[in-house]
Design a protein around this motif. Structure first.
Motif, PDB file in Angstrom:
ATOM      1  N   VAL A 170      -6.030  10.638  -3.351  1.00  0.00           N
ATOM      2  CA  VAL A 170      -4.518  10.345  -3.871  1.00  0.00           C
ATOM      3  C   VAL A 170      -4.311  10.719  -5.433  1.00  0.00           C
ATOM      4  O   VAL A 170      -5.131  10.180  -6.271  1.00  0.00           O
ATOM      5  N   LYS A 171      -3.366  11.727  -5.760  1.00  0.00           N
ATOM      6  CA  LYS A 171      -3.383  12.386  -7.072  1.00  0.00           C
ATOM      7  C   LYS A 171      -1.816  12.125  -7.495  1.00  0.00           C
ATOM      8  O   LYS A 171      -1.154  12.608  -6.842  1.00  0.00           O
ATOM      9  N   SER A 184      -5.585   4.967 -16.182  1.00  0.00           N
ATOM     10  CA  SER A 184      -6.669   4.943 -15.788  1.00  0.00           C
ATOM     11  C   SER A 184      -7.487   3.784 -16.304  1.00  0.00           C
ATOM     12  O   SER A 184      -7.455   3.527 -17.479  1.00  0.00           O
ATOM     13  N   VAL A 244      -8.115   5.721  -0.794  1.00  0.00           N
ATOM     14  CA  VAL A 244      -6.958   4.749  -0.927  1.00  0.00           C
ATOM     15  C   VAL A 244      -6.413   4.348   0.534  1.00  0.00           C
ATOM     16  O   VAL A 244      -6.177   5.275   1.360  1.00  0.00           O
ATOM     17  N   LEU A 304       4.537   4.886  -3.151  1.00  0.00           N
ATOM     18  CA  LEU A 304       3.437   4.832  -3.854  1.00  0.00           C
ATOM     19  C   LEU A 304       3.412   3.238  -4.100  1.00  0.00           C
ATOM     20  O   LEU A 304       3.793   2.839  -5.163  1.00  0.00           O
ATOM     21  N   SER A 315       0.759  -1.238  -0.067  1.00  0.00           N
ATOM     22  CA  SER A 315       0.060  -0.022  -0.081  1.00  0.00           C
ATOM     23  C   SER A 315       0.897   1.008   0.134  1.00  0.00           C
ATOM     24  O   SER A 315       2.124   1.285   0.060  1.00  0.00           O
ATOM     25  N   ILE A 316       0.185   2.580  -0.171  1.00  0.00           N
ATOM     26  CA  ILE A 316       1.119   3.512   0.129  1.00  0.00           C
ATOM     27  C   ILE A 316       1.642   3.410   1.849  1.00  0.00           C
ATOM     28  O   ILE A 316       0.938   3.387   2.494  1.00  0.00           O
ATOM     29  N   ARG A 333      -4.971  -0.288  -8.606  1.00  0.00           N
ATOM     30  CA  ARG A 333      -6.402   0.207  -9.272  1.00  0.00           C
ATOM     31  C   ARG A 333      -6.287   1.203 -10.501  1.00  0.00           C
ATOM     32  O   ARG A 333      -7.238   1.835 -10.902  1.00  0.00           O
ATOM     33  N   GLU A 354      -6.214  10.242 -10.350  1.00  0.00           N
ATOM     34  CA  GLU A 354      -6.696  10.644  -8.787  1.00  0.00           C
ATOM     35  C   GLU A 354      -7.531   9.545  -8.595  1.00  0.00           C
ATOM     36  O   GLU A 354      -8.662   9.207  -9.442  1.00  0.00           O
ATOM     37  N   LEU A 355      -7.444   9.119  -7.461  1.00  0.00           N
ATOM     38  CA  LEU A 355      -8.287   7.917  -6.676  1.00  0.00           C
ATOM     39  C   LEU A 355      -8.959   8.498  -5.514  1.00  0.00           C
ATOM     40  O   LEU A 355      -8.163   9.312  -4.810  1.00  0.00           O
ATOM     41  N   SER A 415      -1.587  -0.273  -3.287  1.00  0.00           N
ATOM     42  CA  SER A 415      -2.960   0.015  -3.078  1.00  0.00           C
ATOM     43  C   SER A 415      -3.733   1.228  -3.944  1.00  0.00           C
ATOM     44  O   SER A 415      -4.758   1.300  -4.283  1.00  0.00           O
ATOM     45  N   PHE A 416      -2.678   1.846  -4.570  1.00  0.00           N
ATOM     46  CA  PHE A 416      -2.834   2.776  -5.606  1.00  0.00           C
ATOM     47  C   PHE A 416      -2.445   1.985  -7.148  1.00  0.00           C
ATOM     48  O   PHE A 416      -3.246   1.951  -8.089  1.00  0.00           O
TER      49      PHE A 416
END
Length: 215
Positions: free
Chosen positions: A167-168, A213, A177, A192, A126-127, A199, A173-174, A195-196
Motif C-alpha cells: 500500500v503506497k 514514516s 497491510v 485509508l 483498517s483499510i 504504522r 509505502e508499507l 491499519s495503515f
C-alpha cells in the motif's frame, strides 16, 4: 586609531547583518492555491494572498511550486524537505494532505500497484474496500480472505479480512497491510484506516494532515 575605528565599524556592520538575517524558508507541501511553509521551524498552511510566519507571503502556488515574497523580494520555490542551511535532509518520508471536498482528507495512492483514491478515515480500524473495488484490484478475497461480521453505520455486514501486499500513499509505502473487503457497495470510497495510519506517524495541524514514516 583610524584603522581601529574602521575595524570596529566592520564588526558592527557584520553584527547588524546577522541580526537582520533572512528567515530560513522551505516549502514542504504544495496544493492548488496554497502552500505549507516551514519558516525557521514554524510550519503553517498559507493560502495565496495570505501572509505566514516571518511575514512570508504566498503569491502563487500549484503542484509544481510556489512564488513567495520574503523580505519584499519575490522568488520561486520548489518542494523541499530541508530544514535550513547546515541541517541534514531528514531520512524520513513525509506527506502533507490538505482538506478537500466536505472537509475530508483525500489522497492518491495505490494498492499492489493499482491506483486508488483514498479517503482518510481515522475512525476505520483498517483499510476498507467494497467488493467491487476489491475485484478491480484483483483481490481473491472470498478464497484467500477470512470471513467475519463487521459493524457499520448501517448495521452489521459480511466482510473478509485480507492482507494487502503493498500500500503506497505519496512516498510512504508499507508491506503486508491488513484490509477489510465489505460485501455490497459500501463504503463508496476506499478508506485509508488505522491499519495503515498506525504504522506511520500522523498529526493534524492548521487544516493539514501530516504523515511521516517512522523510520
Amino acid at each position: 586609531m583610524r584603522c581601529l575605528d574602521l575595524i570596529c565599524a566592520a564588526v558592527l556592520l557584520a553584527t547588524a547583518g546577522s541580526l537582520n538575517a533572512a528567515p530560513q524558508v522551505q516549502v514542504v507541501g504544495l496544493f492548488p492555491g496554497a502552500a505549507v511553509l516551514n519558516v525557521d521551524g514554524q510550519r503553517k498552511l498559507v493560502k495565496v494572498g495570505q501572509t505566514g510566519p516571518g511575514g512570508v507571503q504566498v503569491i502563487s502556488a500549484d503542484s509544481r511550486g510556489a512564488v513567495l515574497r520574503v523580505d519584499g523580494v519575490e522568488r520561486s520555490y520548489s518542494l523541499s524537505r530541508e530544514y535550513g542551511e547546515g541541517f541534514a535532509v531528514p531520512s524520513k518520508q513525509q506527506l502533507s494532505i490538505a482538506k478537500g471536498i466536505g472537509g475530508h482528507y483525500w489522497v492518491a495512492g495505490s494498492i499492489d500497484g493499482h491506483p486508488v483514491q483514498f479517503l482518510v478515515d481515522t475512525g476505520a480500524t483498517s483499510i476498507a474496500l467494497n467488493e467491487g473495488q476489491a475485484r478491480m484490484l484483483g483481490l481473491d478475497f472470498r478464497v484467500q480472505g477470512q470471513p467475519l461480521q463487521v459493524s457499520t453505520a448501517s448495521g452489521t455486514a459480511k466482510a473478509w479480512r485480507v492482507k494487502l501486499d503493498r500500500v503506497k500513499v505519496g512516498t510512504l509505502e508499507l508491506l503486508g497491510v491488513e484490509a477489510m473487503v465489505l460485501e455490497g457497495d459500501s463504503p463508496n470510497e476506499a478508506l485509508l484506516g488505522m491499519s495503515f495510519l498506525n504504522r506511520v506517524g500522523w498529526r493534524e495541524e492548521q487544516g493539514v494532515l501530516l504523515l511521516e514514516s517512522k523510520h
